[in-house]
Write a protein that holds these residues in place. Structure first.
Motif, PDB file in Angstrom:
ATOM      1  N   SER B  55       3.365  -0.179  -6.851  1.00 25.58           N
ATOM      2  CA  SER B  55       4.556   0.217  -6.615  1.00 25.58           C
ATOM      3  C   SER B  55       4.710   1.871  -6.199  1.00 25.58           C
ATOM      4  O   SER B  55       5.750   2.094  -5.623  1.00 25.58           O
ATOM      5  CB  SER B  55       5.106   0.521  -8.244  1.00 25.58           C
ATOM      6  OG  SER B  55       4.325  -0.011  -9.184  1.00 25.58           O
ATOM      7  N   PHE B  56       3.642   2.494  -6.280  1.00 25.15           N
ATOM      8  CA  PHE B  56       3.601   3.874  -5.568  1.00 25.15           C
ATOM      9  C   PHE B  56       2.535   3.638  -4.218  1.00 25.15           C
ATOM     10  O   PHE B  56       2.249   5.013  -3.929  1.00 25.15           O
ATOM     11  CB  PHE B  56       2.904   4.564  -6.648  1.00 25.15           C
ATOM     12  CG  PHE B  56       3.750   4.883  -7.797  1.00 25.15           C
ATOM     13  CD1 PHE B  56       4.806   5.522  -7.625  1.00 25.15           C
ATOM     14  CD2 PHE B  56       3.265   4.241  -8.643  1.00 25.15           C
ATOM     15  CE1 PHE B  56       5.719   5.520  -8.878  1.00 25.15           C
ATOM     16  CE2 PHE B  56       3.977   4.314 -10.089  1.00 25.15           C
ATOM     17  CZ  PHE B  56       5.309   5.079 -10.056  1.00 25.15           C
ATOM     18  N   ASP B 257       5.793   2.019   9.839  1.00 24.54           N
ATOM     19  CA  ASP B 257       6.474   1.868   8.844  1.00 24.54           C
ATOM     20  C   ASP B 257       5.903   1.514   7.518  1.00 24.54           C
ATOM     21  O   ASP B 257       6.568   1.921   6.367  1.00 24.54           O
ATOM     22  CB  ASP B 257       8.024   1.352   9.201  1.00 24.54           C
ATOM     23  CG  ASP B 257       8.709   2.172  10.243  1.00 24.54           C
ATOM     24  OD1 ASP B 257       8.248   3.150  10.562  1.00 24.54           O
ATOM     25  OD2 ASP B 257       9.675   1.448  10.815  1.00 24.54           O
ATOM     26  N   GLN B 258       5.027   0.510   7.475  1.00 29.24           N
ATOM     27  CA  GLN B 258       4.666   0.067   6.419  1.00 29.24           C
ATOM     28  C   GLN B 258       3.665   0.978   5.727  1.00 29.24           C
ATOM     29  O   GLN B 258       3.704   1.039   4.508  1.00 29.24           O
ATOM     30  CB  GLN B 258       3.427  -1.286   6.532  1.00 29.24           C
ATOM     31  CG  GLN B 258       4.498  -2.594   7.209  1.00 29.24           C
ATOM     32  CD  GLN B 258       5.634  -2.566   6.509  1.00 29.24           C
ATOM     33  OE1 GLN B 258       5.762  -2.887   5.211  1.00 29.24           O
ATOM     34  NE2 GLN B 258       6.616  -2.754   7.146  1.00 29.24           N
ATOM     35  N   PHE B 259       3.218   2.124   6.351  1.00 28.71           N
ATOM     36  CA  PHE B 259       2.428   2.991   5.951  1.00 28.71           C
ATOM     37  C   PHE B 259       3.403   4.346   5.447  1.00 28.71           C
ATOM     38  O   PHE B 259       3.257   4.687   4.311  1.00 28.71           O
ATOM     39  CB  PHE B 259       1.521   3.671   6.719  1.00 28.71           C
ATOM     40  CG  PHE B 259       0.357   4.083   5.973  1.00 28.71           C
ATOM     41  CD1 PHE B 259      -1.079   3.306   6.079  1.00 28.71           C
ATOM     42  CD2 PHE B 259       0.129   4.856   5.150  1.00 28.71           C
ATOM     43  CE1 PHE B 259      -2.077   3.567   5.366  1.00 28.71           C
ATOM     44  CE2 PHE B 259      -1.025   5.181   4.400  1.00 28.71           C
ATOM     45  CZ  PHE B 259      -2.084   4.676   4.361  1.00 28.71           C
ATOM     46  N   ARG B 263       5.611   1.851   2.514  1.00 26.87           N
ATOM     47  CA  ARG B 263       4.561   2.000   1.618  1.00 26.87           C
ATOM     48  C   ARG B 263       3.850   0.751   1.128  1.00 26.87           C
ATOM     49  O   ARG B 263       3.844   0.543   0.010  1.00 26.87           O
ATOM     50  CB  ARG B 263       4.765   2.770   0.371  1.00 26.87           C
ATOM     51  CG  ARG B 263       5.525   4.452   0.613  1.00 26.87           C
ATOM     52  CD  ARG B 263       4.827   4.956   1.250  1.00 26.87           C
ATOM     53  NE  ARG B 263       3.744   5.664   0.528  1.00 26.87           N
ATOM     54  CZ  ARG B 263       2.545   6.209   1.057  1.00 26.87           C
ATOM     55  NH1 ARG B 263       2.582   6.258   2.432  1.00 26.87           N
ATOM     56  NH2 ARG B 263       1.706   6.580   0.439  1.00 26.87           N
ATOM     57  N   ASP B 264       3.999  -0.163   2.173  1.00 30.59           N
ATOM     58  CA  ASP B 264       3.449  -1.690   1.713  1.00 30.59           C
ATOM     59  C   ASP B 264       2.165  -1.925   2.589  1.00 30.59           C
ATOM     60  O   ASP B 264       2.331  -2.617   3.694  1.00 30.59           O
ATOM     61  CB  ASP B 264       4.654  -2.771   2.258  1.00 30.59           C
ATOM     62  CG  ASP B 264       4.158  -4.316   1.829  1.00 30.59           C
ATOM     63  OD1 ASP B 264       2.975  -4.422   1.599  1.00 30.59           O
ATOM     64  OD2 ASP B 264       5.202  -4.958   1.868  1.00 30.59           O
ATOM     65  N   LEU B 265       1.208  -1.428   1.896  1.00 34.17           N
ATOM     66  CA  LEU B 265      -0.190  -1.641   2.660  1.00 34.17           C
ATOM     67  C   LEU B 265      -0.595  -3.120   2.808  1.00 34.17           C
ATOM     68  O   LEU B 265      -1.099  -3.350   3.924  1.00 34.17           O
ATOM     69  CB  LEU B 265      -1.260  -1.114   1.764  1.00 34.17           C
ATOM     70  CG  LEU B 265      -1.676   0.459   1.967  1.00 34.17           C
ATOM     71  CD1 LEU B 265      -2.696   0.874   1.009  1.00 34.17           C
ATOM     72  CD2 LEU B 265      -1.880   0.866   3.253  1.00 34.17           C
TER      73      LEU B 265
END
Lengths: 256, 298
Positions: B55-56, B257-259, B263-265
């Motif tokens: 989640s974070f 943008d994922q990083f 925030r979706d590694l």
């Protein structure tokens, strides 16, 4: 005349490659700051470069990173070149050393940032430096290797026959012969590091952005006259360094 | 030294203890560095791609195929397909400009060849942000091209050239053209001029000569150049952002943008692995084509 006609495709390619650079060059001396209105000749944009703290800070960071990564990559890359040329027969090892040179930067950047975050490596100048070493050592190894491959090994054998140890032979014979390749490799690594953006953008953290990261934040908001001046300075610098590296030999073999 | 002597010498060297030491000292540090800094991060994102998104921003240790499943989502699928399309167009254009140019360089007198090649490579060694930026200067509504066209009375309204797919393609071709020309040049340079003459002498038309003789022989250069242009074009996020208007158009933008945003590694890892997969497919095609060419042409 027919000769000139047949060379048209090359001239067109040059026009495509150089017109944008020429335009930047012209604009950097244009007092109006606009591409099409000539407001008179000025060098004030260059003056502003040297009073812009973001740019100066970025330049300092970039220099530190480039010098550091060049030193490490030159040592590791030269050793790798010797090892690959003299001892290695595995094609896998060969490919592994050259991989960073063709590896997509976005993937390297993303995976490095994930890795640094996981192991708790503080993002900053050191992390960018460590990242730049990866691709730099591939380029150094490749250039030094070409040099090693092309020299007459009987000189080395003569030294060995005359009783010099392997280490002494390397130090006194091999190293001086391949040194132009090492210098060319180091210059190339330095240039690559100065210009590298993607990996620096991912791994440099907030405190010390490198110069390309500073430029990125400037050009995102459109045309600014200082960037033109900075562009000319940077292009001039890269051209000089690459020209010297090219004279020392080996740069063009990288891609051919 | 004779070949036999050389081989014996190498055999002797390879098995002597001092050479094993030499191998460790020379190859050891560099390979260790690559294992930690390239191998480990790659292994890490392979692992991440099969884990659950935290989640974070981190990951949770629960294996899942969710991240891979997202590729089927039309929004993301379109980005991947769109990137492949843009990178392909850029590659074809670079080939169209680069092939004739490389051909001309290969025919220049020897003393001019190096100069001509250095002139091709030089722009490549300058900062690519700045080379991209130059096209903002040229293409924007108040930019040079629009001003000139209006000055000549060819257009009344500025052409909206910046922030289009076309602008992205031009930017990519501009940045990577040198990488196309160099390998093309080296394969054209290696052609035997006698071959070309022989084909003509036997009555082949220039077009037929090109298609049946010259094209297959320069295929290695075409393949190498195309990979050098296609792969970095695919992952580039700066050109789409600066010239394409900052929308999420290409894989590179998505990966970033994922990083930094989503925030979706795990999904970022999947996308990064897609870029690698596409590169490997191309390298495989290249290897196959090269083997075939070698078989047919000796």
């Amino acid at each position: 005349m027919a000769e000139l006609w047949r060379r048209t495709p090359l001239w067109m390619a040059y026009a495509f490659l150089y017109i944008p650079i020429v335009v930047l060059f012209g604009m950097s001396f244009n007092a109006s700051g606009l591409p099409t209105v000539w407001g008179g000749f000025t060098t004030s944009w260059y003056g502003e470069l040297f009073s812009n703290d973001d740019i100066l800070g970025g330049a300092r960071t970039t220099l530190l990173v480039a010098v550091g990564s060049t030193i490490v990559a030159t040592i590791l890359g030269t050793l790798l070149a010797v090892g690959l040329e003299r001892y290695n027969r595995s094609r896998v090892v060969d490919a592994a050393v050259m991989a960073p040179a063709i590896f997509p930067d976005i993937v390297m950047a993303f995976s490095l940032l994930a890795f640094y975050t996981l192991i708790g490596f503080t993002l900053g100048r050191v992390s960018v430096m460590a990242s730049h070493v990866i691709f730099n050592l591939a380029f150094v190894a490749s250039i030094v290797r070409t040099r090693l491959h092309n020299f007459d090994r009987s000189v080395e054998e003569a030294a060995l026959d005359l009783g010099a140890s392997e280490l002494r032979t390397f130090w006194r014979i091999t190293l001086p012969i391949i040194s132009p390749g090492i210098v060319a490799g180091a210059l190339l690594a330095f240039t690559l590091s100065i210009d590298e953006f993607v990996i620096a953008f991912f791994t440099n953290g907030p405190a010390h952005p490198t110069l390309p990261v500073v430029i990125y934040s400037m050009v995102r908001f459109g045309v600014t006259p200082e960037v033109n001046a900075l562009a000319v300075v940077l292009i001039g610098l890269s051209f000089t360094v690459i020209f010297v590296a090219q004279r020392l030999g080996g740069v063009k073999e990288l891609f051919t | 030294m004779s070949l036999a002597g050389r081989l014996e010498g190498e055999e002797a060297k390879a098995s002597s203890p001092s050479s094993r030491l030499g191998k460790t000292v020379t190859l050891g540090p560099g390979l260790a560095y690559l294992a930690v800094m390239l191998g480990a991060p790659l292994a890490l994102i392979v692992g991440y791609s099969f884990l659950t998104r935290g989640s974070f921003g981190g990951v949770v240790m629960e294996p899942t195929l969710d991240a891979w499943g997202k590729l089927a989502n039309p929004i993301f699928f379109d980005v991947v397909a769109g990137s492949i399309k843009i990178a392909s167009i850029a590659t074809v254009l670079a080939l169209a400009i680069g092939y004739p140019a490389a051909w001309v360089i290969a025919g220049l007198p020897a003393k001019w060849k190096t100069v001509a090649l250095v002139a091709v490579v030089l722009p490549f060694w300058s900062n690519f942000l700045i080379r991209t930026y130059a096209w903002i200067v040229l293409l924007n509504n108040e930019g040079l091209i629009n001003r000139v066209l209006r000055g000549w009375g060819l257009i009344d309204e500025p052409l909206g050239m910046l922030y289009t797919e076309g602008a992205i393609v031009v930017g990519l071709v501009y940045i990577y053209l040198p990488l196309m020309i160099l390998p093309l040049y080296s394969s054209i340079e290696r052609l035997d001029p006698a071959l070309r003459e022989a084909a003509f002498d036997l009555g082949a038309s220039p077009r037929r000569t090109f298609r049946r003789v010259l094209l297959p022989l320069t295929l290695p250069g075409i393949m190498a150049g195309s990979i050098f242009v296609f792969v970095p074009s695919l992952g580039n996020f700066v050109v789409p952002e600066l010239l394409g208007g900052g929308q999420e158009i290409m894989i590179g933008n998505l990966v970033r943008d994922q990083f930094f945003k989503a925030r979706d590694l795990p999904f970022g890892s999947v996308l990064a692995l897609c870029v690698i997969a596409l590169m490997l497919v191309l390298l495989f095609i290249q290897a196959t084509v090269l083997r075939r060419t070698r078989e047919t042409h000796g």
